[in-house]
Design a protein around this motif. Structure first.
Motif, mmCIF file in Angstrom:
data_model
loop_
_atom_site.group_PDB
_atom_site.id
_atom_site.type_symbol
_atom_site.label_atom_id
_atom_site.label_comp_id
_atom_site.label_asym_id
_atom_site.label_seq_id
_atom_site.Cartn_x
_atom_site.Cartn_y
_atom_site.Cartn_z
ATOM 1 N N GLY A 60 0.817 -1.211 0.000
ATOM 2 C CA GLY A 60 0.000 0.000 0.000
ATOM 3 C C GLY A 60 0.849 1.258 0.000
ATOM 4 O O GLY A 60 2.062 1.220 0.170
ATOM 5 N N TYR A 61 0.192 2.383 -0.176
ATOM 6 C CA TYR A 61 0.891 3.670 -0.242
ATOM 7 C C TYR A 61 1.532 4.048 1.089
ATOM 8 O O TYR A 61 2.585 4.677 1.130
ATOM 9 C CB TYR A 61 -0.059 4.786 -0.678
ATOM 10 N N LEU A 62 0.890 3.700 2.175
ATOM 11 C CA LEU A 62 1.413 4.045 3.501
ATOM 12 C C LEU A 62 2.350 2.976 4.057
ATOM 13 O O LEU A 62 2.926 3.155 5.120
ATOM 14 C CB LEU A 62 0.255 4.262 4.487
ATOM 15 N N GLY A 63 2.474 1.862 3.332
ATOM 16 C CA GLY A 63 3.312 0.766 3.805
ATOM 17 C C GLY A 63 2.627 -0.097 4.853
ATOM 18 O O GLY A 63 3.262 -0.928 5.498
ATOM 19 N N LEU A 64 1.327 0.084 5.031
ATOM 20 C CA LEU A 64 0.577 -0.623 6.075
ATOM 21 C C LEU A 64 -0.514 -1.519 5.513
ATOM 22 O O LEU A 64 -1.339 -2.039 6.258
ATOM 23 C CB LEU A 64 -0.045 0.405 7.040
#
Length: 157
Positions: free
Chosen positions: A140-144
């Motif tokens: 994902g974009y947030l790394g989460l």
């Protein structure tokens, strides 16, 4: 000057080195041909300096600008940034012995040369880079993860 924390102007002569080679003795030819982090061994005191960034506002590495000088002593001009005890060096200019100062701005040029099919597409390099796209798809974009991204986007956008 960039107005960064702990900014300190610094110009010195140094030998361009493969950091892993300096620390471990694992020394491939030509400083790893751009696949390793490069550093500078300052001539005045033999201190190893990590050359973390070039002069572009993209906050990319200095390897493309330093690699042509692997093993050579050059002049560098730039900034130490960060907190005392953990400062990094941003190389803004390089000068081979007896040569002229040149700006360190080769990173994007090298990226474009390595990705000709992507370089021609519209948009910023980081939106097209296959390594970045792979990380976004996996984490994902947030790394989460995708669920966290969806919740964040719904709440904030």
């Amino acid at each position: 000057s960039w107005g960064l924390i702990g900014e300190e102007k610094a110009r010195f002569d140094a030998r361009v080195v493969d950091i892993l080679c300096e620390l471990s003795g694992d020394c491939p030819e030509n400083c790893g041909n751009g696949r390793r982090q490069l550093g500078l061994v300052r001539t005045a005191d033999e201190k190893l300096i990590i050359a973390n960034k070039n002069g572009q506002p993209l906050f990319n590495g200095a390897v493309p600008d330093l690699l042509p000088y692997c093993g050579e002593t050059i002049g560098v001009d730039g900034l130490f940034v960060g907190e005392e005890g953990s400062k990094l060096y941003q190389v803004q200019l390089v000068r081979p012995e007896g040569g002229e100062w040149t700006r360190t701005e080769r990173w994007l040029e090298v990226w474009n040369d390595n990705h000709p099919e992507l370089a021609e597409q519209e948009g910023e390099w980081f939106r097209k880079d296959p390594r970045i796209r792979q990380q976004i798809e996996a984490n994902g974009y947030l790394g989460l993860g995708a669920e966290t991204d969806a919740a964040f986007i719904e709440e904030w956008f």
